[in-house]
Design an enzyme around this catalytic site. Structure first.
Site, PDB file in Angstrom:
ATOM      1  N   ASN A  61      -2.081  -0.044   6.827  1.00  0.00           N
ATOM      2  CA  ASN A  61      -1.516  -1.284   7.367  1.00  0.00           C
ATOM      3  C   ASN A  61      -0.608  -1.993   6.367  1.00  0.00           C
ATOM      4  O   ASN A  61      -0.407  -3.194   6.436  1.00  0.00           O
ATOM      5  CB  ASN A  61      -2.644  -2.190   7.883  1.00  0.00           C
ATOM      6  CG  ASN A  61      -3.661  -2.496   6.798  1.00  0.00           C
ATOM      7  OD1 ASN A  61      -3.490  -2.115   5.648  1.00  0.00           O
ATOM      8  ND2 ASN A  61      -4.721  -3.199   7.165  1.00  0.00           N
ATOM      9  N   TYR A 100     -12.118  -2.150  -3.966  1.00  0.00           N
ATOM     10  CA  TYR A 100     -12.672  -2.405  -2.626  1.00  0.00           C
ATOM     11  C   TYR A 100     -14.207  -2.368  -2.600  1.00  0.00           C
ATOM     12  O   TYR A 100     -14.791  -2.103  -1.549  1.00  0.00           O
ATOM     13  CB  TYR A 100     -12.111  -1.384  -1.633  1.00  0.00           C
ATOM     14  CG  TYR A 100     -10.716  -1.730  -1.134  1.00  0.00           C
ATOM     15  CD1 TYR A 100     -10.500  -2.827  -0.297  1.00  0.00           C
ATOM     16  CD2 TYR A 100      -9.614  -0.958  -1.474  1.00  0.00           C
ATOM     17  CE1 TYR A 100      -9.239  -3.149   0.176  1.00  0.00           C
ATOM     18  CE2 TYR A 100      -8.337  -1.270  -1.004  1.00  0.00           C
ATOM     19  CZ  TYR A 100      -8.166  -2.367  -0.170  1.00  0.00           C
ATOM     20  OH  TYR A 100      -6.904  -2.677   0.300  1.00  0.00           O
ATOM     21  N   GLU A 145      -9.243 -10.486  -7.988  1.00  0.00           N
ATOM     22  CA  GLU A 145      -8.232  -9.446  -7.759  1.00  0.00           C
ATOM     23  C   GLU A 145      -7.014  -9.578  -8.673  1.00  0.00           C
ATOM     24  O   GLU A 145      -6.420  -8.566  -9.054  1.00  0.00           O
ATOM     25  CB  GLU A 145      -7.794  -9.474  -6.286  1.00  0.00           C
ATOM     26  CG  GLU A 145      -8.915  -9.027  -5.354  1.00  0.00           C
ATOM     27  CD  GLU A 145      -8.550  -9.114  -3.887  1.00  0.00           C
ATOM     28  OE1 GLU A 145      -9.398  -8.757  -3.054  1.00  0.00           O
ATOM     29  OE2 GLU A 145      -7.420  -9.543  -3.551  1.00  0.00           O
ATOM     30  N   HIS A 154      -1.947  -5.571   1.418  1.00  0.00           N
ATOM     31  CA  HIS A 154      -3.225  -6.239   1.170  1.00  0.00           C
ATOM     32  C   HIS A 154      -2.938  -7.643   0.666  1.00  0.00           C
ATOM     33  O   HIS A 154      -1.982  -7.844  -0.082  1.00  0.00           O
ATOM     34  CB  HIS A 154      -4.015  -5.481   0.079  1.00  0.00           C
ATOM     35  CG  HIS A 154      -5.162  -6.289  -0.470  1.00  0.00           C
ATOM     36  ND1 HIS A 154      -6.408  -6.274   0.100  1.00  0.00           N
ATOM     37  CD2 HIS A 154      -5.224  -7.177  -1.502  1.00  0.00           C
ATOM     38  CE1 HIS A 154      -7.197  -7.110  -0.569  1.00  0.00           C
ATOM     39  NE2 HIS A 154      -6.504  -7.671  -1.548  1.00  0.00           N
ATOM     40  N   LYS A 201       0.836  -1.204   0.000  1.00  0.00           N
ATOM     41  CA  LYS A 201       0.000   0.000   0.000  1.00  0.00           C
ATOM     42  C   LYS A 201       0.875   1.260   0.000  1.00  0.00           C
ATOM     43  O   LYS A 201       2.095   1.189   0.213  1.00  0.00           O
ATOM     44  CB  LYS A 201      -0.924  -0.039   1.222  1.00  0.00           C
ATOM     45  CG  LYS A 201      -1.915  -1.215   1.183  1.00  0.00           C
ATOM     46  CD  LYS A 201      -2.888  -1.181   2.364  1.00  0.00           C
ATOM     47  CE  LYS A 201      -3.889  -2.324   2.260  1.00  0.00           C
ATOM     48  NZ  LYS A 201      -4.931  -2.245   3.323  1.00  0.00           N
TER      49      LYS A 201
HETATM   50  N1  UDP Z   1      -9.798  -0.711   7.047  1.00  0.00           N
HETATM   51  C1  UDP Z   1      -9.927   0.501   7.712  1.00  0.00           C
HETATM   52  N2  UDP Z   1     -10.680   0.534   8.875  1.00  0.00           N
HETATM   53  C2  UDP Z   1     -11.287  -0.570   9.382  1.00  0.00           C
HETATM   54  C3  UDP Z   1     -11.149  -1.797   8.706  1.00  0.00           C
HETATM   55  C4  UDP Z   1     -10.405  -1.827   7.546  1.00  0.00           C
HETATM   56  O1  UDP Z   1      -9.403   1.505   7.280  1.00  0.00           O
HETATM   57  O2  UDP Z   1     -11.949  -0.486  10.433  1.00  0.00           O
HETATM   58  C5  UDP Z   1      -9.003  -0.758   5.808  1.00  0.00           C
HETATM   59  C6  UDP Z   1      -7.656  -1.439   5.981  1.00  0.00           C
HETATM   60  O3  UDP Z   1      -6.708  -0.773   5.132  1.00  0.00           O
HETATM   61  C7  UDP Z   1      -7.947  -2.851   5.507  1.00  0.00           C
HETATM   62  C8  UDP Z   1      -8.925  -2.593   4.375  1.00  0.00           C
HETATM   63  O4  UDP Z   1      -9.716  -1.508   4.829  1.00  0.00           O
HETATM   64  O5  UDP Z   1      -6.768  -3.525   5.109  1.00  0.00           O
HETATM   65  C9  UDP Z   1      -9.821  -3.749   4.021  1.00  0.00           C
HETATM   66  O6  UDP Z   1     -10.481  -4.177   5.196  1.00  0.00           O
HETATM   67  P1  UDP Z   1     -10.603  -5.709   5.543  1.00  0.00           P
HETATM   68  O7  UDP Z   1     -11.550  -5.850   6.687  1.00  0.00           O
HETATM   69  O8  UDP Z   1     -10.921  -6.483   4.296  1.00  0.00           O
HETATM   70  O9  UDP Z   1      -9.132  -6.086   6.084  1.00  0.00           O
HETATM   71  P2  UDP Z   1      -7.969  -6.976   5.453  1.00  0.00           P
HETATM   72  O10 UDP Z   1      -8.619  -8.094   4.676  1.00  0.00           O
HETATM   73  O11 UDP Z   1      -7.137  -6.070   4.584  1.00  0.00           O
HETATM   74  O12 UDP Z   1      -7.185  -7.478   6.640  1.00  0.00           O
HETATM   75 MG    MG Z   2     -10.114  -8.054   3.245  1.00  0.00          MG
END
Ligand code: UDP
Ligand code: MG
Length: 140
Positions: A112, A49, A126, A115, A9
């Site tokens: 974070n 997303y 994807e 991805h 990211k």
């Molecule tokens: N995210 C965020 N706030 C939240 C949860 C997720 O900003 O409360 C962002 C974060 O960058 C995350 C992405 O949205 O990686 C996609 O969320 P997901 O729950 O799918 O998490 P991941 O699969 O990436 O662990």
């Molecule tokens: Mg996810």
């Protein structure tokens, strides 16, 4: 053998972590089969997303994901999807296990650093989002 889509990211690219992050995946036995640096438009980030379109973080997340360059890659290996998720760690770096990429490098729950596709169905959608058939053929 399985393939998954991984993104570094904007926060990871910005902090010059591309090589370190790829090394962690390679050291864990995953192989890079396709790789590119790119930058998403806001609309592309919203499309990528789309499953999160009704979540409160969707607007900020897609602004962030289109704010700077990212690196997209396809990783291959046994159980690549599950193993990649384990190597990345929990979504919130504060909750991620020691040694995971998000624990090592993640800034907060949004920024974070990486991805990874969360299921075979997600990976199937994807991977073609970033790579053409041509880019995926016989690259190993
Ligand atoms: N995210 C965020 N706030 C939240 C949860 C997720 O900003 O409360 C962002 C974060 O960058 C995350 C992405 O949205 O990686 C996609 O969320 P997901 O729950 O799918 O998490 P991941 O699969 O990436 O662990
Ligand atoms: Mg996810």
């Amino acid at each position: 053998m399985e393939r998954t889509l991984v993104l570094i990211k904007p926060d990871g690219v910005e902090r010059n972590l591309i090589g370190k992050i790829i090394s962690i995946f390679e050291e864990n036995g995953l192989r890079v089969v396709a790789l590119k640096k790119t930058k998403l438009t806001k609309d592309q980030a919203k499309a990528f997303y789309l499953v999160h379109k009704d979540r409160p973080f969707y607007e900020d997340l897609t602004t962030y994901m289109s704010s700077g360059p990212i690196v997209a890659m396809v990783l291959e290996g046994k159980d690549a999807i599950k193993r990649t998720r384990e190597i990345m760690g929990a979504t919130d770096p504060k909750e991620a296990q020691e040694g995971t990429i998000r624990k090592l490098f993640g800034l907060d729950k949004e920024k974070n650093t990486v991805h990874g596709s969360d299921s075979p169905e997600s990976a199937l959608k994807e991977i073609p989002f970033f790579f053409s058939e041509q880019e995926l053929i016989a690259l190993i």
